[in-house]
Write a protein that holds these residues in place. Structure first.
Motif, PDB file in Angstrom:
ATOM      1  N   MET A   4     -91.835  79.008 -61.209  1.00 11.96           N
ATOM      2  CA  MET A   4     -90.852  79.086 -60.168  1.00 11.96           C
ATOM      3  C   MET A   4     -90.032  80.200 -60.220  1.00 11.96           C
ATOM      4  N   ALA A   5     -90.104  80.986 -59.123  1.00 11.01           N
ATOM      5  CA  ALA A   5     -89.108  82.463 -59.333  1.00 11.01           C
ATOM      6  C   ALA A   5     -87.896  82.213 -59.360  1.00 11.01           C
ATOM      7  N   ALA A   6     -87.174  82.901 -60.069  1.00 12.63           N
ATOM      8  CA  ALA A   6     -85.636  82.954 -60.355  1.00 12.63           C
ATOM      9  C   ALA A   6     -84.994  83.345 -59.069  1.00 12.63           C
ATOM     10  N   GLU A   7     -83.881  82.815 -58.735  1.00  8.15           N
ATOM     11  CA  GLU A   7     -82.959  83.026 -57.594  1.00  8.15           C
ATOM     12  C   GLU A   7     -82.110  84.037 -57.857  1.00  8.15           C
ATOM     13  N   ARG A   8     -82.102  85.220 -57.109  1.00  5.19           N
ATOM     14  CA  ARG A   8     -81.473  86.437 -57.454  1.00  5.19           C
ATOM     15  C   ARG A   8     -80.858  86.783 -56.055  1.00  5.19           C
ATOM     16  N   GLN A   9     -79.289  87.029 -56.182  1.00  9.70           N
ATOM     17  CA  GLN A   9     -78.472  87.546 -55.221  1.00  9.70           C
ATOM     18  C   GLN A   9     -77.766  88.699 -55.880  1.00  9.70           C
ATOM     19  N   THR A  10     -77.744  89.835 -54.768  1.00 13.48           N
ATOM     20  CA  THR A  10     -77.264  91.012 -54.910  1.00 13.48           C
ATOM     21  C   THR A  10     -75.974  91.150 -54.005  1.00 13.48           C
ATOM     22  N   TYR A  11     -74.863  91.419 -54.758  1.00 14.24           N
ATOM     23  CA  TYR A  11     -73.544  91.688 -54.235  1.00 14.24           C
ATOM     24  C   TYR A  11     -73.138  93.165 -54.048  1.00 14.24           C
ATOM     25  N   THR A  12     -72.940  93.977 -53.001  1.00  8.67           N
ATOM     26  CA  THR A  12     -72.657  95.309 -53.080  1.00  8.67           C
ATOM     27  C   THR A  12     -71.157  95.621 -53.151  1.00  8.67           C
ATOM     28  N   PHE A  13     -70.826  96.589 -53.888  1.00 10.36           N
ATOM     29  CA  PHE A  13     -69.496  96.978 -53.673  1.00 10.36           C
ATOM     30  C   PHE A  13     -68.987  97.545 -52.515  1.00 10.36           C
ATOM     31  N   ARG A  14     -67.634  97.159 -51.945  1.00 12.47           N
ATOM     32  CA  ARG A  14     -67.281  97.849 -50.897  1.00 12.47           C
ATOM     33  C   ARG A  14     -66.369  99.038 -51.137  1.00 12.47           C
ATOM     34  N   PHE A  15     -66.819 100.228 -50.684  1.00 15.43           N
ATOM     35  CA  PHE A  15     -66.005 101.658 -50.970  1.00 15.43           C
ATOM     36  C   PHE A  15     -65.025 101.698 -49.790  1.00 15.43           C
ATOM     37  N   SER A  16     -63.871 102.149 -50.297  1.00 15.95           N
ATOM     38  CA  SER A  16     -62.801 102.829 -49.304  1.00 15.95           C
ATOM     39  C   SER A  16     -63.045 104.306 -49.511  1.00 15.95           C
ATOM     40  N   PRO A  17     -63.004 105.083 -48.669  1.00 17.49           N
ATOM     41  CA  PRO A  17     -63.048 106.507 -48.832  1.00 17.49           C
ATOM     42  C   PRO A  17     -62.497 107.221 -50.000  1.00 17.49           C
ATOM     43  N   ALA A  18     -61.102 106.716 -50.316  1.00 13.67           N
ATOM     44  CA  ALA A  18     -60.533 107.376 -51.557  1.00 13.67           C
ATOM     45  C   ALA A  18     -61.140 107.082 -52.588  1.00 13.67           C
TER      46      ALA A  18
ATOM     47  N   GLU B 199     -62.091  83.856 -59.635  1.00  8.99           N
ATOM     48  CA  GLU B 199     -60.614  83.482 -58.845  1.00  8.99           C
ATOM     49  C   GLU B 199     -61.166  84.465 -57.490  1.00  8.99           C
ATOM     50  N   GLU B 200     -61.320  83.732 -56.673  1.00  9.79           N
ATOM     51  CA  GLU B 200     -61.313  84.393 -55.335  1.00  9.79           C
ATOM     52  C   GLU B 200     -59.984  84.767 -54.854  1.00  9.79           C
ATOM     53  N   VAL B 201     -59.972  85.737 -54.246  1.00  8.40           N
ATOM     54  CA  VAL B 201     -59.617  87.319 -54.102  1.00  8.40           C
ATOM     55  C   VAL B 201     -58.146  87.550 -54.852  1.00  8.40           C
ATOM     56  N   THR B 202     -58.236  88.398 -55.628  1.00  9.01           N
ATOM     57  CA  THR B 202     -57.147  89.124 -56.147  1.00  9.01           C
ATOM     58  C   THR B 202     -56.831  90.287 -55.654  1.00  9.01           C
ATOM     59  N   GLY B 203     -55.762  91.097 -56.028  1.00 12.33           N
ATOM     60  CA  GLY B 203     -55.477  92.122 -55.286  1.00 12.33           C
ATOM     61  C   GLY B 203     -53.982  92.166 -54.386  1.00 12.33           C
TER      62      GLY B 203
ATOM     63  N   VAL C  68     -62.691  89.737 -56.799  1.00 16.12           N
ATOM     64  CA  VAL C  68     -62.970  88.491 -57.660  1.00 16.12           C
ATOM     65  C   VAL C  68     -62.747  88.958 -59.142  1.00 16.12           C
ATOM     66  N   CYS C  69     -61.880  88.195 -59.650  1.00 21.03           N
ATOM     67  CA  CYS C  69     -61.625  88.231 -61.311  1.00 21.03           C
ATOM     68  C   CYS C  69     -62.604  87.002 -61.690  1.00 21.03           C
ATOM     69  N   ILE C  70     -63.652  87.464 -62.359  1.00 18.91           N
ATOM     70  CA  ILE C  70     -64.276  86.633 -63.452  1.00 18.91           C
ATOM     71  C   ILE C  70     -63.872  86.132 -64.751  1.00 18.91           C
ATOM     72  N   ARG C  71     -63.826  85.226 -65.110  1.00 22.18           N
ATOM     73  CA  ARG C  71     -63.466  84.749 -66.325  1.00 22.18           C
ATOM     74  C   ARG C  71     -64.649  84.256 -67.244  1.00 22.18           C
ATOM     75  N   PHE C  72     -64.576  84.690 -68.480  1.00 18.99           N
ATOM     76  CA  PHE C  72     -65.810  84.480 -69.440  1.00 18.99           C
ATOM     77  C   PHE C  72     -65.356  83.410 -70.273  1.00 18.99           C
TER      78      PHE C  72
ATOM     79  N   LEU D 124     -69.079  85.654 -53.507  1.00 20.07           N
ATOM     80  CA  LEU D 124     -69.651  85.848 -55.088  1.00 20.07           C
ATOM     81  C   LEU D 124     -68.424  84.749 -55.760  1.00 20.07           C
ATOM     82  N   ALA D 125     -67.488  84.410 -55.329  1.00 23.85           N
ATOM     83  CA  ALA D 125     -66.388  83.638 -55.925  1.00 23.85           C
ATOM     84  C   ALA D 125     -67.113  82.081 -56.002  1.00 23.85           C
ATOM     85  N   VAL D 126     -67.522  81.904 -54.531  1.00 24.15           N
ATOM     86  CA  VAL D 126     -68.155  80.327 -54.411  1.00 24.15           C
ATOM     87  C   VAL D 126     -69.438  80.526 -55.417  1.00 24.15           C
ATOM     88  N   ARG D 127     -70.128  81.538 -55.316  1.00 24.19           N
ATOM     89  CA  ARG D 127     -71.552  81.468 -56.266  1.00 24.19           C
ATOM     90  C   ARG D 127     -71.118  81.262 -57.807  1.00 24.19           C
ATOM     91  N   LEU D 128     -70.197  81.787 -58.107  1.00 27.01           N
ATOM     92  CA  LEU D 128     -69.880  81.650 -59.797  1.00 27.01           C
ATOM     93  C   LEU D 128     -69.047  80.551 -60.230  1.00 27.01           C
TER      94      LEU D 128
END
Length: 134
Positions: A1-15, A59-63, A93-97, A125-129
């Motif tokens: 059985m293949a492992a489920e793999r999800q990739t989340y890219t970062f959103r870059f602002s120009p600065a 924690e979905e969306v911080t900032g 997203v703030c991920i707590r360990f 990502l928050a929902v997935r985690l």
């Protein structure tokens, strides 16, 4: 059985993209990968890998974030030892360990209780985690 793999890219602002470039952080070298067993974060030369069951919650969306405190390389919070991988100031997203994890130093002396990531789809990502309810 293949492992489920999800990739989340970062959103870059120009600065943030410009500030991150000297540290080797680019869209090609930054992502969050979640499998059925592990969470992995790559941010230029920085890496964080932990078993998925070490993720307590997300924690979905911080900032918003202060540019000077978050732009460029990975950032360590002196207040709580959390690590921030930021590519925009708007939010993430703030991920707590359950057990703090290494990431910022090559000798793994500093352990982080949280990691903040500014991915393109923070809610997904928050929902997935998040632990299953019920």
């Amino acid at each position: 059985m293949a492992a489920e793999r999800q990739t989340y890219t970062f959103r870059f602002s120009p600065a943030y993209r410009l500030a991150a470039l000297p540290f080797g952080v680019t869209p090609a070298s930054a992502c969050v990968v979640v499998t059925d067993r592990h969470l992995g974060i790559r941010f230029g030369p920085w890496r964080l890998v932990t078993p998925l069951d070490n993720v307590a919650d997300a924690e979905e969306v911080t900032g918003p974030y202060a540019f000077l405190k978050t732009a460029g390389p990975a950032h360590l919070s002196l207040a709580d030892r959390g690590i921030t991988f930021a590519t925009n100031r708007d939010g993430g997203v703030c991920i707590r360990f359950r057990t703090p994890v290494p990431a910022i130093d090559p000798l793994h002396l500093i352990r982080h209780p949280t990691a903040t990531v500014t991915v393109t789809h923070p809610k997904l990502l928050a929902v997935r985690l998040s632990p299953p309810s019920g």
